[in-house]
Write a protein that holds these residues in place. Sequence first.
Motif, mmCIF file in Angstrom:
data_model
loop_
_atom_site.group_PDB
_atom_site.id
_atom_site.type_symbol
_atom_site.label_atom_id
_atom_site.label_comp_id
_atom_site.label_asym_id
_atom_site.label_seq_id
_atom_site.Cartn_x
_atom_site.Cartn_y
_atom_site.Cartn_z
ATOM 1 N N HIS A 192 0.836 -1.209 0.000
ATOM 2 C CA HIS A 192 0.000 0.000 0.000
ATOM 3 C C HIS A 192 0.870 1.258 0.000
ATOM 4 C CE1 HIS A 192 -3.497 -2.365 2.050
ATOM 5 N NE2 HIS A 192 -3.383 -2.650 0.767
ATOM 6 N N ALA A 193 1.881 1.276 0.852
ATOM 7 C CA ALA A 193 2.753 2.454 0.947
ATOM 8 C C ALA A 193 3.511 2.683 -0.361
ATOM 9 C CB ALA A 193 3.734 2.279 2.109
ATOM 10 N N ALA A 194 3.990 1.615 -0.977
ATOM 11 C CA ALA A 194 4.696 1.756 -2.255
ATOM 12 C C ALA A 194 3.743 2.257 -3.338
ATOM 13 C CB ALA A 194 5.332 0.426 -2.656
ATOM 14 N N GLU A 246 -0.787 -10.377 -3.017
ATOM 15 C CA GLU A 246 -0.954 -9.207 -3.884
ATOM 16 C C GLU A 246 -2.444 -8.899 -4.082
ATOM 17 O OE1 GLU A 246 -0.022 -7.626 -8.407
ATOM 18 O OE2 GLU A 246 0.511 -9.675 -7.863
ATOM 19 N N ALA A 247 -3.242 -9.930 -4.303
ATOM 20 C CA ALA A 247 -4.690 -9.732 -4.478
ATOM 21 C C ALA A 247 -5.295 -9.112 -3.221
ATOM 22 C CB ALA A 247 -5.368 -11.057 -4.808
ATOM 23 N N ARG A 248 -4.855 -9.573 -2.056
ATOM 24 C CA ARG A 248 -5.348 -8.989 -0.806
ATOM 25 C C ARG A 248 -4.940 -7.522 -0.709
ATOM 26 N NH1 ARG A 248 -2.962 -9.849 5.195
ATOM 27 N NH2 ARG A 248 -4.036 -8.051 6.035
ATOM 28 N N ALA A 249 -3.681 -7.225 -1.050
ATOM 29 C CA ALA A 249 -3.198 -5.841 -0.994
ATOM 30 C C ALA A 249 -4.025 -4.949 -1.916
ATOM 31 C CB ALA A 249 -1.725 -5.776 -1.361
ATOM 32 N N ARG A 250 -4.312 -5.443 -3.103
ATOM 33 C CA ARG A 250 -5.113 -4.658 -4.053
ATOM 34 C C ARG A 250 -6.546 -4.474 -3.548
ATOM 35 N NH1 ARG A 250 -2.935 -3.878 -9.064
ATOM 36 N NH2 ARG A 250 -1.017 -5.009 -9.516
ATOM 37 N N LEU A 258 6.966 -11.303 -2.146
ATOM 38 C CA LEU A 258 5.859 -11.044 -1.219
ATOM 39 C C LEU A 258 5.614 -12.245 -0.311
ATOM 40 C CD1 LEU A 258 3.296 -9.265 -3.596
ATOM 41 C CD2 LEU A 258 4.745 -8.193 -1.851
ATOM 42 N N ALA A 259 5.586 -13.434 -0.898
ATOM 43 C CA ALA A 259 5.325 -14.645 -0.111
ATOM 44 C C ALA A 259 6.437 -14.908 0.895
ATOM 45 C CB ALA A 259 5.151 -15.845 -1.038
ATOM 46 N N VAL A 260 7.671 -14.796 0.458
ATOM 47 C CA VAL A 260 8.804 -15.074 1.346
ATOM 48 C C VAL A 260 8.855 -14.065 2.479
ATOM 49 C CG1 VAL A 260 11.330 -15.107 1.472
ATOM 50 C CG2 VAL A 260 10.160 -16.285 -0.393
ATOM 51 N N MET A 261 8.694 -12.777 2.149
ATOM 52 C CA MET A 261 8.765 -11.753 3.188
ATOM 53 C C MET A 261 7.575 -11.838 4.152
ATOM 54 S SD MET A 261 11.641 -10.554 2.591
ATOM 55 C CE MET A 261 11.765 -9.180 3.681
ATOM 56 N N ALA A 262 6.474 -12.424 3.699
ATOM 57 C CA ALA A 262 5.315 -12.619 4.573
ATOM 58 C C ALA A 262 5.458 -13.899 5.395
ATOM 59 C CB ALA A 262 4.031 -12.662 3.751
ATOM 60 N N GLY A 263 6.567 -14.598 5.228
ATOM 61 C CA GLY A 263 6.800 -15.816 5.993
ATOM 62 C C GLY A 263 5.975 -16.993 5.530
ATOM 63 N N ARG A 264 5.552 -16.968 4.282
ATOM 64 C CA ARG A 264 4.648 -18.000 3.786
ATOM 65 C C ARG A 264 5.334 -18.967 2.818
ATOM 66 N NH1 ARG A 264 -0.772 -16.281 3.036
ATOM 67 N NH2 ARG A 264 -1.082 -18.466 2.478
ATOM 68 N N GLY A 265 6.664 -18.906 2.710
ATOM 69 C CA GLY A 265 7.360 -19.823 1.819
ATOM 70 C C GLY A 265 8.839 -19.506 1.756
ATOM 71 N N ALA A 266 9.527 -20.234 0.890
ATOM 72 C CA ALA A 266 10.954 -20.025 0.669
ATOM 73 C C ALA A 266 11.171 -19.790 -0.815
ATOM 74 C CB ALA A 266 11.739 -21.251 1.138
ATOM 75 N N TYR A 267 12.296 -19.170 -1.152
ATOM 76 C CA TYR A 267 12.554 -18.834 -2.556
ATOM 77 C C TYR A 267 12.517 -20.048 -3.471
ATOM 78 C CZ TYR A 267 13.488 -13.974 -1.533
ATOM 79 O OH TYR A 267 13.349 -12.668 -1.162
ATOM 80 N N VAL A 275 6.617 -11.595 -21.859
ATOM 81 C CA VAL A 275 7.508 -12.558 -21.201
ATOM 82 C C VAL A 275 8.275 -11.881 -20.070
ATOM 83 C CG1 VAL A 275 9.575 -13.979 -21.533
ATOM 84 C CG2 VAL A 275 7.692 -14.104 -23.173
ATOM 85 N N ALA A 276 8.838 -10.711 -20.354
ATOM 86 C CA ALA A 276 9.627 -9.999 -19.344
ATOM 87 C C ALA A 276 8.764 -9.615 -18.140
ATOM 88 C CB ALA A 276 10.263 -8.759 -19.955
ATOM 89 N N LEU A 277 7.564 -9.127 -18.397
ATOM 90 C CA LEU A 277 6.690 -8.728 -17.301
ATOM 91 C C LEU A 277 6.185 -9.923 -16.502
ATOM 92 C CD1 LEU A 277 4.679 -5.809 -18.920
ATOM 93 C CD2 LEU A 277 6.377 -5.659 -17.090
ATOM 94 N N ALA A 278 5.941 -11.030 -17.161
ATOM 95 C CA ALA A 278 5.505 -12.236 -16.446
ATOM 96 C C ALA A 278 6.600 -12.715 -15.491
ATOM 97 C CB ALA A 278 5.127 -13.334 -17.433
ATOM 98 N N LYS A 279 7.858 -12.693 -15.958
ATOM 99 C CA LYS A 279 8.976 -13.087 -15.089
ATOM 100 C C LYS A 279 9.103 -12.133 -13.913
ATOM 101 C CE LYS A 279 11.960 -15.293 -18.515
ATOM 102 N NZ LYS A 279 13.247 -15.200 -19.220
ATOM 103 N N SER A 280 9.009 -10.858 -14.194
ATOM 104 C CA SER A 280 9.135 -9.849 -13.148
ATOM 105 C C SER A 280 8.016 -9.977 -12.120
ATOM 106 C CB SER A 280 9.104 -8.458 -13.791
ATOM 107 O OG SER A 280 9.118 -7.474 -12.816
ATOM 108 N N GLN A 281 6.808 -10.182 -12.602
ATOM 109 C CA GLN A 281 5.661 -10.322 -11.708
ATOM 110 C C GLN A 281 5.802 -11.573 -10.830
ATOM 111 O OE1 GLN A 281 1.701 -11.024 -13.450
ATOM 112 N NE2 GLN A 281 1.035 -9.230 -12.290
ATOM 113 N N ALA A 282 6.273 -12.661 -11.419
ATOM 114 C CA ALA A 282 6.470 -13.890 -10.643
ATOM 115 C C ALA A 282 7.516 -13.682 -9.550
ATOM 116 C CB ALA A 282 6.876 -15.033 -11.567
#
Length: 176
Positions: A81-83, A143-147, A121-130, A108-115
């Motif tokens: 939200h802040a960003a 992201e959907a929740r943030a939106r 987001l998931a890793v920083m939220a503690g919901r997974g690993a890279y 292709v470039a945007l799909a990679k970037s978005q992924a």
Amino acid sequence: MSWTSHHRRGEILRDVVAAIDERRDGLLPMDLPGVADTFTDELDLLAALQLRWHTRLSGRIEAELAKQPMDLEDAVVGAWHAAADDLPGLRAVLDHYYERPADDAMAVALAKSQAKERVTLAVMAGRGAYADAECVRIGSMIEARARAEYVPSVRTPERKPFAGLVDMLRSVRLAA
């Protein structure tokens, strides 16, 4: 890239961000002076803007996690939200081109970037690993929740710095 061209590129990029924040139409401002000379094409400019967004988002996540380290997902959503508040025009441009890329290379470039962003987001939220294959899906949900929860902040126009002593004295006189 020389030091001079590096700084020129940064200056043009700041002008682009200011223009898209003002326009908020979601389109790349390829018509701005210096853009065509500095960036090879729309994808080059979009990549620089994507990096600007990712850098801002990452910095905001770090700041939020420092403030509220107990609820990681809320911190990540708050950082998104802040960003988005910091760079509303840039967010609009990215969203526009995610939905309507100009060509296959951009898609292709945007799909990679978005992924990659969603993994972050998931890793920083503690919901997974890279290395976790589920991170893109989990990050997409975050992201959907943030939106869904996003309410743009109302910002007051920034005060322009005084051009000199005369402007400062004039404003003081007018305020009295």
